[in-house]
Design a protein around this motif. Sequence first.
Motif, PDB file in Angstrom:
ATOM      1  N   LEU A 187      42.078  45.992  38.275  1.00 17.03           N
ATOM      2  CA  LEU A 187      42.861  45.296  37.212  1.00 17.03           C
ATOM      3  C   LEU A 187      43.235  43.552  37.814  1.00 17.03           C
ATOM      4  O   LEU A 187      43.183  42.916  36.981  1.00 17.03           O
ATOM      5  CB  LEU A 187      44.375  45.773  37.065  1.00 17.03           C
ATOM      6  CG  LEU A 187      44.295  47.107  36.185  1.00 17.03           C
ATOM      7  CD1 LEU A 187      45.755  47.970  36.648  1.00 17.03           C
ATOM      8  CD2 LEU A 187      44.143  46.948  34.718  1.00 17.03           C
ATOM      9  N   TYR A 188      43.484  43.544  39.037  1.00 15.98           N
ATOM     10  CA  TYR A 188      43.739  42.255  39.594  1.00 15.98           C
ATOM     11  C   TYR A 188      42.415  41.228  39.421  1.00 15.98           C
ATOM     12  O   TYR A 188      42.489  40.287  39.090  1.00 15.98           O
ATOM     13  CB  TYR A 188      44.089  42.468  41.041  1.00 15.98           C
ATOM     14  CG  TYR A 188      44.321  40.897  41.539  1.00 15.98           C
ATOM     15  CD1 TYR A 188      45.464  40.130  41.524  1.00 15.98           C
ATOM     16  CD2 TYR A 188      43.356  40.561  42.561  1.00 15.98           C
ATOM     17  CE1 TYR A 188      45.517  38.740  42.146  1.00 15.98           C
ATOM     18  CE2 TYR A 188      43.297  39.097  43.082  1.00 15.98           C
ATOM     19  CZ  TYR A 188      44.364  38.550  42.809  1.00 15.98           C
ATOM     20  OH  TYR A 188      44.666  37.085  43.322  1.00 15.98           O
ATOM     21  N   LYS A 189      41.389  41.850  39.968  1.00 18.48           N
ATOM     22  CA  LYS A 189      40.068  41.028  39.802  1.00 18.48           C
ATOM     23  C   LYS A 189      39.499  40.796  38.497  1.00 18.48           C
ATOM     24  O   LYS A 189      39.048  39.844  37.839  1.00 18.48           O
ATOM     25  CB  LYS A 189      38.946  41.766  40.543  1.00 18.48           C
ATOM     26  CG  LYS A 189      39.115  42.030  41.991  1.00 18.48           C
ATOM     27  CD  LYS A 189      39.122  40.671  42.855  1.00 18.48           C
ATOM     28  CE  LYS A 189      39.219  41.044  44.441  1.00 18.48           C
ATOM     29  NZ  LYS A 189      39.035  39.997  45.011  1.00 18.48           N
ATOM     30  N   GLY A 190      39.923  41.803  37.333  1.00 13.89           N
ATOM     31  CA  GLY A 190      39.482  41.643  36.148  1.00 13.89           C
ATOM     32  C   GLY A 190      40.249  40.344  35.528  1.00 13.89           C
ATOM     33  O   GLY A 190      39.992  39.665  34.537  1.00 13.89           O
ATOM     34  N   ARG A 191      41.497  40.440  35.699  1.00 10.90           N
ATOM     35  CA  ARG A 191      42.519  39.438  35.430  1.00 10.90           C
ATOM     36  C   ARG A 191      42.400  38.154  35.689  1.00 10.90           C
ATOM     37  O   ARG A 191      42.379  36.932  35.113  1.00 10.90           O
ATOM     38  CB  ARG A 191      44.146  39.870  35.825  1.00 10.90           C
ATOM     39  CG  ARG A 191      45.162  39.736  34.723  1.00 10.90           C
ATOM     40  CD  ARG A 191      44.926  39.587  33.282  1.00 10.90           C
ATOM     41  NE  ARG A 191      45.350  40.362  32.483  1.00 10.90           N
ATOM     42  CZ  ARG A 191      45.545  40.189  31.142  1.00 10.90           C
ATOM     43  NH1 ARG A 191      45.400  38.954  30.650  1.00 10.90           N
ATOM     44  NH2 ARG A 191      45.828  41.054  30.323  1.00 10.90           N
ATOM     45  N   THR A 192      42.194  37.984  37.081  1.00 13.05           N
ATOM     46  CA  THR A 192      41.885  36.658  37.794  1.00 13.05           C
ATOM     47  C   THR A 192      40.553  36.326  37.973  1.00 13.05           C
ATOM     48  O   THR A 192      40.287  34.915  37.991  1.00 13.05           O
ATOM     49  CB  THR A 192      42.689  36.727  39.034  1.00 13.05           C
ATOM     50  OG1 THR A 192      41.761  37.786  39.810  1.00 13.05           O
ATOM     51  CG2 THR A 192      43.807  36.884  39.320  1.00 13.05           C
ATOM     52  N   GLY A 193      39.527  37.085  37.528  1.00 14.69           N
ATOM     53  CA  GLY A 193      38.293  36.664  37.767  1.00 14.69           C
ATOM     54  C   GLY A 193      37.672  36.385  39.049  1.00 14.69           C
ATOM     55  O   GLY A 193      36.557  35.887  39.416  1.00 14.69           O
ATOM     56  N   GLU A 194      38.467  36.480  39.988  1.00 15.26           N
ATOM     57  CA  GLU A 194      37.981  36.341  41.550  1.00 15.26           C
ATOM     58  C   GLU A 194      37.258  37.682  41.939  1.00 15.26           C
ATOM     59  O   GLU A 194      37.750  38.484  42.849  1.00 15.26           O
ATOM     60  CB  GLU A 194      39.089  36.304  42.292  1.00 15.26           C
ATOM     61  CG  GLU A 194      40.020  35.043  42.045  1.00 15.26           C
ATOM     62  CD  GLU A 194      41.289  34.739  42.720  1.00 15.26           C
ATOM     63  OE1 GLU A 194      41.568  35.609  43.738  1.00 15.26           O
ATOM     64  OE2 GLU A 194      42.030  33.829  42.463  1.00 15.26           O
ATOM     65  N   ILE A 195      36.001  37.806  41.532  1.00 22.07           N
ATOM     66  CA  ILE A 195      35.170  39.110  41.871  1.00 22.07           C
ATOM     67  C   ILE A 195      34.612  38.779  43.420  1.00 22.07           C
ATOM     68  O   ILE A 195      34.706  39.607  44.189  1.00 22.07           O
ATOM     69  CB  ILE A 195      34.058  39.140  41.020  1.00 22.07           C
ATOM     70  CG1 ILE A 195      34.458  39.059  39.450  1.00 22.07           C
ATOM     71  CG2 ILE A 195      33.008  40.144  41.522  1.00 22.07           C
ATOM     72  CD1 ILE A 195      33.504  39.112  38.517  1.00 22.07           C
ATOM     73  N   TYR A 196      34.165  37.594  43.852  1.00 22.79           N
ATOM     74  CA  TYR A 196      33.411  37.598  45.202  1.00 22.79           C
ATOM     75  C   TYR A 196      34.514  37.314  46.043  1.00 22.79           C
ATOM     76  O   TYR A 196      33.929  36.774  47.255  1.00 22.79           O
ATOM     77  CB  TYR A 196      32.388  36.729  44.814  1.00 22.79           C
ATOM     78  CG  TYR A 196      31.355  37.006  44.004  1.00 22.79           C
ATOM     79  CD1 TYR A 196      30.528  38.147  44.092  1.00 22.79           C
ATOM     80  CD2 TYR A 196      31.239  36.184  42.596  1.00 22.79           C
ATOM     81  CE1 TYR A 196      29.473  38.630  43.023  1.00 22.79           C
ATOM     82  CE2 TYR A 196      30.472  36.813  41.676  1.00 22.79           C
ATOM     83  CZ  TYR A 196      29.385  38.055  41.962  1.00 22.79           C
ATOM     84  OH  TYR A 196      28.526  38.344  41.049  1.00 22.79           O
ATOM     85  N   GLU A 197      35.530  36.862  45.957  1.00 24.16           N
ATOM     86  CA  GLU A 197      36.777  36.517  46.951  1.00 24.16           C
ATOM     87  C   GLU A 197      37.254  37.704  47.683  1.00 24.16           C
ATOM     88  O   GLU A 197      37.349  38.626  47.260  1.00 24.16           O
ATOM     89  CB  GLU A 197      37.571  35.644  46.400  1.00 24.16           C
ATOM     90  CG  GLU A 197      36.779  34.188  45.986  1.00 24.16           C
ATOM     91  CD  GLU A 197      37.560  33.443  45.078  1.00 24.16           C
ATOM     92  OE1 GLU A 197      39.018  33.674  44.974  1.00 24.16           O
ATOM     93  OE2 GLU A 197      37.129  32.588  44.659  1.00 24.16           O
TER      94      GLU A 197
END
Length: 165
Positions: free
Chosen positions: A155-165
Amino acid sequence: MVDKHKVHQWLQETSFRELMLSVDFLITGYIFYHYISQLASASPEQLASIEWLSSLLLQIIIYSIVLMVVSYILLALISDDELSQPMDVREKQINLVGYKYAAIILQVGVVFAMVQYNIDAQGFTLMPQYVPHLPLHILLVAFLLAELAYYGVQLYKGRTGEIYE
C-alpha cells in the motif's frame, strides 16, 4: 450526504488492487487484534490448555478463510473485471518488495521461536511468568505481522511510488 460523496470519490480515485490490499490489510489487522486480545485476556489455565489453544487457532483459521472469501467475492462483484487482468511491471515490483519484508519478518520469527523452544527444552526461564506454548505463539504472531507488513508495504509503495528505495 457529504461523507457519502467523499467515500464515492475515494473509491473512484483508488485502484482496484489498492482496494483489495486495503481490505486484506484491515482483515489481517482485525485477526491479529482478535488473537492478541484473546491471549491477553486468557487465564493461566487457559494458556496451558491445549484444547483452548486449539480452539483459538481454529477461530483464527476460520476467520481468515471466511473474511478473505467474503471480501474477495464482494470485491469481485464491484470490480470491472479487474481480477482477470494481469499485474503490470510496477505492480509486480511492488509485490516483490512486500514479499521481501514479509520474508524477513517470518525468518526472524522462526529464529526467535527456535531459540525459545531450546530455552524451554533446557529448563531456563527468561521471563518472570512462564507462558506455555510460547514458540507457537511467536510463530503465529510472526506470521500475522508478516502479512500486515506485506499488505502495508505494498500500500505504501503503491501510493508513494518509492519502489526501489
